[in-house]
Design an enzyme around this catalytic site. Structure first.
Site, PDB file in Angstrom:
ATOM      1  N   GLY A  52     -12.343 -13.872  27.830  1.00 55.47           N
ATOM      2  CA  GLY A  52     -11.581 -13.198  26.788  1.00 55.47           C
ATOM      3  C   GLY A  52     -11.135 -11.825  27.231  1.00 55.47           C
ATOM      4  O   GLY A  52     -11.677 -11.264  28.191  1.00 55.47           O
ATOM      5  N   GLN A  57      -8.439  -3.209  26.676  1.00 52.63           N
ATOM      6  CA  GLN A  57      -8.934  -3.378  28.051  1.00 52.63           C
ATOM      7  C   GLN A  57      -7.832  -3.282  29.096  1.00 52.63           C
ATOM      8  O   GLN A  57      -8.124  -3.187  30.292  1.00 52.63           O
ATOM      9  CB  GLN A  57      -9.654  -4.722  28.204  1.00 52.63           C
ATOM     10  N   CYS A 100     -18.517  -8.685  30.503  1.00 50.31           N
ATOM     11  CA  CYS A 100     -17.237  -8.148  30.020  1.00 50.31           C
ATOM     12  C   CYS A 100     -16.419  -7.713  31.231  1.00 50.31           C
ATOM     13  O   CYS A 100     -16.971  -7.114  32.163  1.00 50.31           O
ATOM     14  CB  CYS A 100     -17.524  -6.949  29.119  1.00 50.31           C
ATOM     15  N   LEU A 101     -15.129  -7.987  31.219  1.00 46.97           N
ATOM     16  CA  LEU A 101     -14.292  -7.602  32.365  1.00 46.97           C
ATOM     17  C   LEU A 101     -14.245  -6.085  32.557  1.00 46.97           C
ATOM     18  O   LEU A 101     -13.942  -5.619  33.652  1.00 46.97           O
ATOM     19  CB  LEU A 101     -12.869  -8.158  32.203  1.00 46.97           C
ATOM     20  N   HIS A 142     -17.035 -10.713  20.442  1.00 48.06           N
ATOM     21  CA  HIS A 142     -16.964  -9.736  21.535  1.00 48.06           C
ATOM     22  C   HIS A 142     -15.573  -9.085  21.575  1.00 48.06           C
ATOM     23  O   HIS A 142     -15.450  -7.857  21.686  1.00 48.06           O
ATOM     24  CB  HIS A 142     -17.298 -10.448  22.853  1.00 48.06           C
ATOM     25  N   GLU A 143     -14.530  -9.918  21.461  1.00 49.80           N
ATOM     26  CA  GLU A 143     -13.156  -9.382  21.529  1.00 49.80           C
ATOM     27  C   GLU A 143     -12.810  -8.561  20.290  1.00 49.80           C
ATOM     28  O   GLU A 143     -12.158  -7.512  20.388  1.00 49.80           O
ATOM     29  CB  GLU A 143     -12.134 -10.508  21.728  1.00 49.80           C
ATOM     30  N   HIS A 146     -14.155  -5.190  20.605  1.00 53.75           N
ATOM     31  CA  HIS A 146     -13.292  -4.330  21.438  1.00 53.75           C
ATOM     32  C   HIS A 146     -12.212  -3.658  20.590  1.00 53.75           C
ATOM     33  O   HIS A 146     -11.864  -2.496  20.807  1.00 53.75           O
ATOM     34  CB  HIS A 146     -12.575  -5.155  22.507  1.00 53.75           C
TER      35      HIS A 146
HETATM   36 CO    CO Z   1     -15.214  -7.350  26.902  1.00 52.23          CO
END
Ligand code: CO
Length: 177
Positions: A52, A57, A100-101, A142-143, A146
């Site tokens: 995701g 991000q 997480c990226l 999670h998204e 963000h």
């Molecule tokens: Co993330």
């Protein structure tokens, strides 16, 4: 910071970048620039093989995220883009490893609801409502976090965060990529 405005090249912002702590703005209209943002994010996500990605991000403080369903479930044809997503219900609790990226190579066990209801709008402007459980639920939560400036490490205990301190410092030094 390596980002090309108006183009399709977006780079991932890492922990420490203030954009990750900002609350994303609600999308009021779906225009060309939003569509191109979604496309650019899709490329980043597929390249990174992530589950995701949320717009902050890639440095854009707007309420849009992508959940990469095919990475989890081969029967799914394409990632799901969702605009202004909201959690409309949740139940249960499940602890699972999460990454997480924006936090390369950092993983931690995070407790989240097991099942959630999500509402939002898709790229064509249609209202969508869906139910998700387990990994998919975790991904959405999670998204959506963000988009509220919340990061997965915020769900960890003070002690656990303390233990990750040097790793977090390493990641925050990746700024300016
Ligand atoms: Co993330």
């Amino acid at each position: 910071m390596g980002k090309t405005d108006g183009g399709t090249n977006y780079s991932i912002r890492y922990f420490g970048d203030p954009v990750l702590r900002r609350k994303a703005e609600e999308v009021r209209s779906i225009d060309e620039s939003l569509v191109s943002l979604a496309e650019g994010m899709m490329e980043v996500l597929v390249r990174a093989k992530g589950l995701g990605l949320a717009a902050p991000q890639v440095g854009r403080s707007v309420s849009l995220c992508i959940v990469n369903l095919p990475a989890m479930d081969q029967s799914q044809k394409k990632p799901l883009v969702i605009i202004n997503p909201k959690v409309i219900g949740s139940h249960g609790r499940l602890v699972h490893q999460e990454g997480c990226l924006s936090f390369p190579e950092l993983y931690a066990e995070v407790a989240r609801p097991q099942k959630v209801g999500i509402s939002g709008v898709d790229l064509s402007g249609r209202e969508v409502e869906l139910e998700a459980d387990e990994l998919l639920a975790r991904c959405f939560l999670h998204e959506i976090d963000h988009l509220n400036g919340v990061l997965f490490i915020d769900h960890l205990s003070q002690l656990k965060r303390q233990l990750l301190k040097s790793q977090l410092r390493r990641i925050s030094q990746l700024r300016g990529d």
